[in-house]
Design a protein around this motif. Structure first.
Motif, PDB file in Angstrom:
ATOM      1  N   TYR A   3     -15.082   3.867  -0.769  1.00  0.00           N
ATOM      2  CA  TYR A   3     -15.203   5.320  -0.861  1.00  0.00           C
ATOM      3  C   TYR A   3     -14.046   6.029  -0.163  1.00  0.00           C
ATOM      4  N   MET A   7     -11.504   8.543  -1.927  1.00  0.00           N
ATOM      5  CA  MET A   7     -11.301   9.860  -1.342  1.00  0.00           C
ATOM      6  C   MET A   7      -9.820  10.146  -1.135  1.00  0.00           C
ATOM      7  N   TRP A   8      -9.070   9.170  -0.577  1.00  0.00           N
ATOM      8  CA  TRP A   8      -7.648   9.398  -0.331  1.00  0.00           C
ATOM      9  C   TRP A   8      -6.861   9.520  -1.635  1.00  0.00           C
ATOM     10  N   ALA A  36      -9.489  15.144   5.204  1.00  0.00           N
ATOM     11  CA  ALA A  36      -9.646  13.730   4.850  1.00  0.00           C
ATOM     12  C   ALA A  36      -9.326  12.833   6.042  1.00  0.00           C
ATOM     13  N   THR A  40     -12.024  10.210   7.666  1.00  0.00           N
ATOM     14  CA  THR A  40     -11.706   8.796   7.868  1.00  0.00           C
ATOM     15  C   THR A  40     -11.912   8.388   9.318  1.00  0.00           C
TER      16      THR A  40
END
Length: 76
Positions: A3, A7-8, A36, A40
């Motif tokens: 995930y 996302m990145w 983001a 993380t």
């Protein structure tokens, strides 16, 4: 981890598209990258706190074994 990689990928795709349409100084794209980064960091901190398996599999090397002392008298 899957995930986070998705996302990145989305973040950098949106950021690149944002830069093309709105110019290099896009505040929204930069805020998205910063958000983001914090997501993380929080994910890794939560995994370490809860003791997930992938954290346990990676051993932390001992700092004393890799210690390097630079003696100028011997080197010079």
């Amino acid at each position: 981890m899957f995930y986070l990689s998705v996302m990145w990928s989305v973040v950098f795709t949106v950021w690149a598209g944002n830069s093309i349409y709105y110019g290099i100084g896009s505040v929204g794209g930069h805020l998205l990258v910063i958000a983001a980064f914090f997501i993380t960091a929080l994910t890794f901190r939560d995994a370490e706190k809860n003791g997930h398996l992938w954290v346990k599999r990676i051993p932390v090397p001992a700092r004393d074994k890799n210690k390097c002392v630079w003696d100028l008298e011997k080197e010079g």
